[in-house]
Design an enzyme around this catalytic site. Sequence first.
Site, PDB file in Angstrom:
ATOM      1  N   LYS A  43       0.822  -1.215   0.000  1.00 32.19           N
ATOM      2  CA  LYS A  43       0.000   0.000   0.000  1.00 32.19           C
ATOM      3  C   LYS A  43       0.858   1.269   0.000  1.00 32.19           C
ATOM      4  O   LYS A  43       0.393   2.340  -0.391  1.00 32.19           O
ATOM      5  CB  LYS A  43      -0.913   0.013   1.224  1.00 32.19           C
ATOM      6  CG  LYS A  43      -1.927  -1.101   1.226  1.00 32.19           C
ATOM      7  CD  LYS A  43      -3.003  -0.847   0.214  1.00 32.19           C
ATOM      8  CE  LYS A  43      -3.826  -2.084  -0.036  1.00 32.19           C
ATOM      9  NZ  LYS A  43      -4.835  -1.895  -1.048  1.00 32.19           N
ATOM     10  N   SER A 269      -3.991 -12.926   2.484  1.00 25.45           N
ATOM     11  CA  SER A 269      -4.081 -12.813   1.019  1.00 25.45           C
ATOM     12  C   SER A 269      -2.891 -13.516   0.369  1.00 25.45           C
ATOM     13  O   SER A 269      -3.024 -14.141  -0.688  1.00 25.45           O
ATOM     14  CB  SER A 269      -4.167 -11.348   0.590  1.00 25.45           C
ATOM     15  OG  SER A 269      -3.066 -10.605   1.048  1.00 25.45           O
TER      16      SER A 269
HETATM   17  C1  LIG Z   1      -3.149  -7.535   2.717  1.00 26.27           C
HETATM   18  C2  LIG Z   1      -3.744  -7.174   1.390  1.00 26.27           C
HETATM   19  N1  LIG Z   1      -3.681  -8.045   0.383  1.00 26.27           N
HETATM   20  C3  LIG Z   1      -4.231  -7.772  -0.813  1.00 26.27           C
HETATM   21  C4  LIG Z   1      -4.885  -6.581  -1.052  1.00 26.27           C
HETATM   22  C5  LIG Z   1      -5.517  -6.336  -2.399  1.00 26.27           C
HETATM   23  O1  LIG Z   1      -4.890  -5.305  -3.140  1.00 26.27           O
HETATM   24  P1  LIG Z   1      -5.681  -4.490  -4.220  1.00 26.27           P
HETATM   25  O2  LIG Z   1      -6.679  -3.624  -3.487  1.00 26.27           O
HETATM   26  O3  LIG Z   1      -4.678  -3.657  -4.935  1.00 26.27           O
HETATM   27  O4  LIG Z   1      -6.381  -5.462  -5.124  1.00 26.27           O
HETATM   28  C6  LIG Z   1      -4.971  -5.636  -0.035  1.00 26.27           C
HETATM   29  C7  LIG Z   1      -5.685  -4.386  -0.233  1.00 26.27           C
HETATM   30  O5  LIG Z   1      -6.168  -3.764   0.704  1.00 26.27           O
HETATM   31  C8  LIG Z   1      -4.387  -5.934   1.222  1.00 26.27           C
HETATM   32  O6  LIG Z   1      -4.459  -5.064   2.252  1.00 26.27           O
END
Ligand SMILES: Cc1ncc(COP(=O)(O)O)c(C=O)c1O
Length: 308
Positions: A43, A269
């Site tokens: 981020k 994630s």
């Molecule tokens: C830990 C984590 N993984 C994956 C994502 C997904 O990223 P994106 O919003 O760019 O698809 C986020 C987004 O908030 C996240 O905080």
Amino acid sequence: MLATNVLETIGHTPLVRLKSFEPEDGAEIWIKLEGGNPTGSYKDRMAISVLGRALERGDVRPGDRIVEYTGGSTGTALAFVASVLGLKFTAVFSDAFSDSKRKAMEAFGAEVLVEGSDGGAITPELIQRMKKRALALAGEPGSYYADQFGSPDVRQGYEPMGQEIAADLDGGIDVLVSAVGTGAALMGMADALRKEGLEPHVIALEPLQSPLLTTGKGGPHRVEGVGVGFEPPFLDRSLLHDIRAIDQDLGFDMCRRLASEAGIFCGGSTGLNVVAAIELAREAGKGKRVVTIGCDNGSKYLGGHIYR
Ligand SMILES: Cc1ncc(COP(=O)(O)O)c(C=O)c1O
């Protein structure tokens, strides 16, 4: 590296081969470890892109206030970058999210406004209430809405990730796979790879427990940052080769295996990402390369259910 400003330390993250997780006769698996960014997630790339470009365009001036509603990681990154650029930051947050994220934002000097939740539940009503409050604040003079779900600067902020992957693998990438929240990180990487003349298969992931993209119907799940419950605003389905739903419990098991067997300490994630990367490596076969992302640092999750 030497840096004259901490913002220069965003990005340039390592791409690590996950050899011990590769299936026999399968493709190579590489994981880009984004937890090394200053606030521990990719981020930071989005925050410097959004705030840096807004300053360059003159949409904001030093001393102005940035506003966003956030569950924490985006807010922490915006608070960090805002503090360095001489901007104020107000987060509309909720007690439904981890208190350590509130403290992190406040450590970077942010004002954190907390919307009350119904017993800690993240509900569409709460999100709408947070959004409404953020929009009202952003309409005040000297304020600017970061707009993590709409600003084109968000998707562009992730292009350097794709450029770094292309440079590190010298063009050799066959599959790019990542779970999506807003979809900005996956699409930004794919944009950059395409600009370098590379067209890997691009695969988006969501939690099986909230299969909105694959079945049209979302549901409750526990993978923070992804599976937002609506069509991800940056996701361009015409650029995707596939969307897969991955069982969150396999993902959480994978997080624990990654930490204990490979020293890779990440959030939920990333667990989904590696489960899918192994599946795709098996399908792609020997001689191919699958790239996925370690989205953030596992220490953010020590208070939660993944690392019990
Ligand atoms: C830990 C984590 N993984 C994956 C994502 C997904 O990223 P994106 O919003 O760019 O698809 C986020 C987004 O908030 C996240 O905080």
